[in-house]
Design a protein around this motif. Structure first.
Motif, PDB file in Angstrom:
ATOM      1  N   UNK A   9       0.729  -1.143  -0.036  1.00  0.00           N
ATOM      2  CA  UNK A   9      -0.004   0.152  -0.127  1.00  0.00           C
ATOM      3  C   UNK A   9       0.859   1.208  -0.087  1.00  0.00           C
ATOM      4  N   UNK A  10       1.109   2.118  -1.208  1.00  0.00           N
ATOM      5  CA  UNK A  10       1.736   3.000  -1.070  1.00  0.00           C
ATOM      6  C   UNK A  10       1.493   4.244  -0.412  1.00  0.00           C
ATOM      7  N   UNK A  11       0.283   4.382   0.065  1.00  0.00           N
ATOM      8  CA  UNK A  11      -0.181   5.184   0.825  1.00  0.00           C
ATOM      9  C   UNK A  11       0.374   5.143   2.193  1.00  0.00           C
ATOM     10  N   UNK A  12       1.109   4.114   2.401  1.00  0.00           N
ATOM     11  CA  UNK A  12       1.516   3.871   3.966  1.00  0.00           C
ATOM     12  C   UNK A  12       3.194   4.207   3.783  1.00  0.00           C
ATOM     13  N   UNK A  13       3.719   4.474   2.700  1.00  0.00           N
ATOM     14  CA  UNK A  13       5.070   4.698   2.422  1.00  0.00           C
ATOM     15  C   UNK A  13       5.230   6.033   2.579  1.00  0.00           C
ATOM     16  N   UNK A  14       6.242   6.402   3.512  1.00  0.00           N
ATOM     17  CA  UNK A  14       6.788   7.864   3.697  1.00  0.00           C
ATOM     18  C   UNK A  14       7.185   8.591   2.522  1.00  0.00           C
ATOM     19  N   UNK A  15       6.441   9.421   1.955  1.00  0.00           N
ATOM     20  CA  UNK A  15       6.739  10.178   0.680  1.00  0.00           C
ATOM     21  C   UNK A  15       6.038  11.348   0.637  1.00  0.00           C
ATOM     22  N   UNK A  20      13.985  14.520  -1.117  1.00  0.00           N
ATOM     23  CA  UNK A  20      13.444  14.397  -2.421  1.00  0.00           C
ATOM     24  C   UNK A  20      13.228  15.930  -3.096  1.00  0.00           C
ATOM     25  N   UNK A  21      13.588  16.931  -2.181  1.00  0.00           N
ATOM     26  CA  UNK A  21      13.355  18.175  -2.696  1.00  0.00           C
ATOM     27  C   UNK A  21      14.391  18.403  -3.489  1.00  0.00           C
ATOM     28  N   UNK A  31      13.801   9.057  -2.614  1.00  0.00           N
ATOM     29  CA  UNK A  31      14.675   8.812  -2.206  1.00  0.00           C
ATOM     30  C   UNK A  31      14.768   8.004  -0.744  1.00  0.00           C
ATOM     31  N   UNK A  32      13.441   7.943  -0.400  1.00  0.00           N
ATOM     32  CA  UNK A  32      13.374   7.157   0.882  1.00  0.00           C
ATOM     33  C   UNK A  32      13.571   5.467   0.751  1.00  0.00           C
ATOM     34  N   UNK A  94      12.365   8.934   8.630  1.00  0.00           N
ATOM     35  CA  UNK A  94      12.143   9.285   6.922  1.00  0.00           C
ATOM     36  C   UNK A  94      13.072  10.290   6.401  1.00  0.00           C
ATOM     37  N   UNK A  95      13.917  11.048   7.305  1.00  0.00           N
ATOM     38  CA  UNK A  95      14.606  11.838   6.756  1.00  0.00           C
ATOM     39  C   UNK A  95      16.237  11.480   6.539  1.00  0.00           C
ATOM     40  N   UNK A  96      16.399  10.982   5.719  1.00  0.00           N
ATOM     41  CA  UNK A  96      17.864  10.199   5.371  1.00  0.00           C
ATOM     42  C   UNK A  96      18.953  11.343   5.414  1.00  0.00           C
ATOM     43  N   UNK A  97      18.587  12.522   5.308  1.00  0.00           N
ATOM     44  CA  UNK A  97      19.493  13.339   5.297  1.00  0.00           C
ATOM     45  C   UNK A  97      20.225  13.755   6.743  1.00  0.00           C
ATOM     46  N   UNK A  98      18.980  13.627   7.744  1.00  0.00           N
ATOM     47  CA  UNK A  98      19.435  13.472   8.940  1.00  0.00           C
ATOM     48  C   UNK A  98      20.341  12.343   9.551  1.00  0.00           C
TER      49      UNK A  98
END
Length: 197
Positions: A9-15, A20-21, A31-32, A94-98
């Motif tokens: 279910x793509x609605x459950x995917x953090x995006x 992604x900015x 990029x998640x 969710x924030x891979x840059x952190x």
């Protein structure tokens, strides 16, 4: 009867996620997500700090494993004949840059030039507030590719760099000043698939 497999279910995917900015995408995914489903996909960094006068040696690193949903970090400081180590692991946010996990944080101050590494005081007896500055441009290594029979078991890329450190390291209650010229080291960042993790 055989159960029917349903797509996730793509609605459950953090995006989207903050990364992604930026125009960094290499595949038609947020990029998640890694562009491969291989559980051994990783994105890690490794750094070391050599005290040229011999008071201590520091080795540290942080890794993210998006297909496992985890992140981890470590710092090992050798003083005399003793090693002082922290290891920390958590769910990947969710924030891979952190790049933070537990008391450990790595901030990209100026990409390919300056990093800020912190380890908060705690029960482990190791703390740090350090800036890494590259002395030379980062250098790409040749891609790494290895197969075991027909299966790809290693498909990774790495860059490496030499630089200097500044700040402080505290070990077992003793604080060591870290100054450029006296404290030098190497670092790398690598990503891809490795048969570990």
């Amino acid at each position: 009867t055989v159960p029917i497999a349903h797509p996730p279910d793509l609605r459950e995917t953090p995006m989207p996620i903050p990364a992604d900015e930026y125009p960094l995408h290499q595949a038609p995914y947020s990029l998640a997500h890694a562009a491969t489903s291989d559980r051994n996909f990783y994105d890690r960094c490794y750094l070391n700090c050599f005290d040229t006068e011999g008071d201590f040696l520091l080795v540290t690193g942080l890794g993210q494993y998006p297909n496992l949903g985890t992140t981890d970090a470590f710092m090992c400081v050798r003083v005399g004949n003793h090693q002082h180590v922290i290891r920390t692991s958590d769910a990947l946010g969710d924030d891979r840059m952190r790049q933070e996990v537990g008391p450990y944080g790595l901030e990209i101050v100026d990409p390919l030039k300056e990093l800020h590494l912190t380890v908060a005081d705690g029960e482990w007896g190791v703390a740090a507030d350090l800036h890494w500055r590259g002395s030379f441009p980062a250098v790409d290594e040749s891609p790494h590719l290895m197969r075991t029979g027909p299966k790809i078991t290693l498909d990774a890329q790495r860059f490496a760099q030499v630089g200097t450190w500044e700040g402080w390291v505290r070990v077992a209650g003793t604080e060591y000043p870290v100054v450029p010229g006296r404290h030098i080291g190497t670092r790398d960042r690598s990503w891809g698939i490795r048969p570990v993790g």
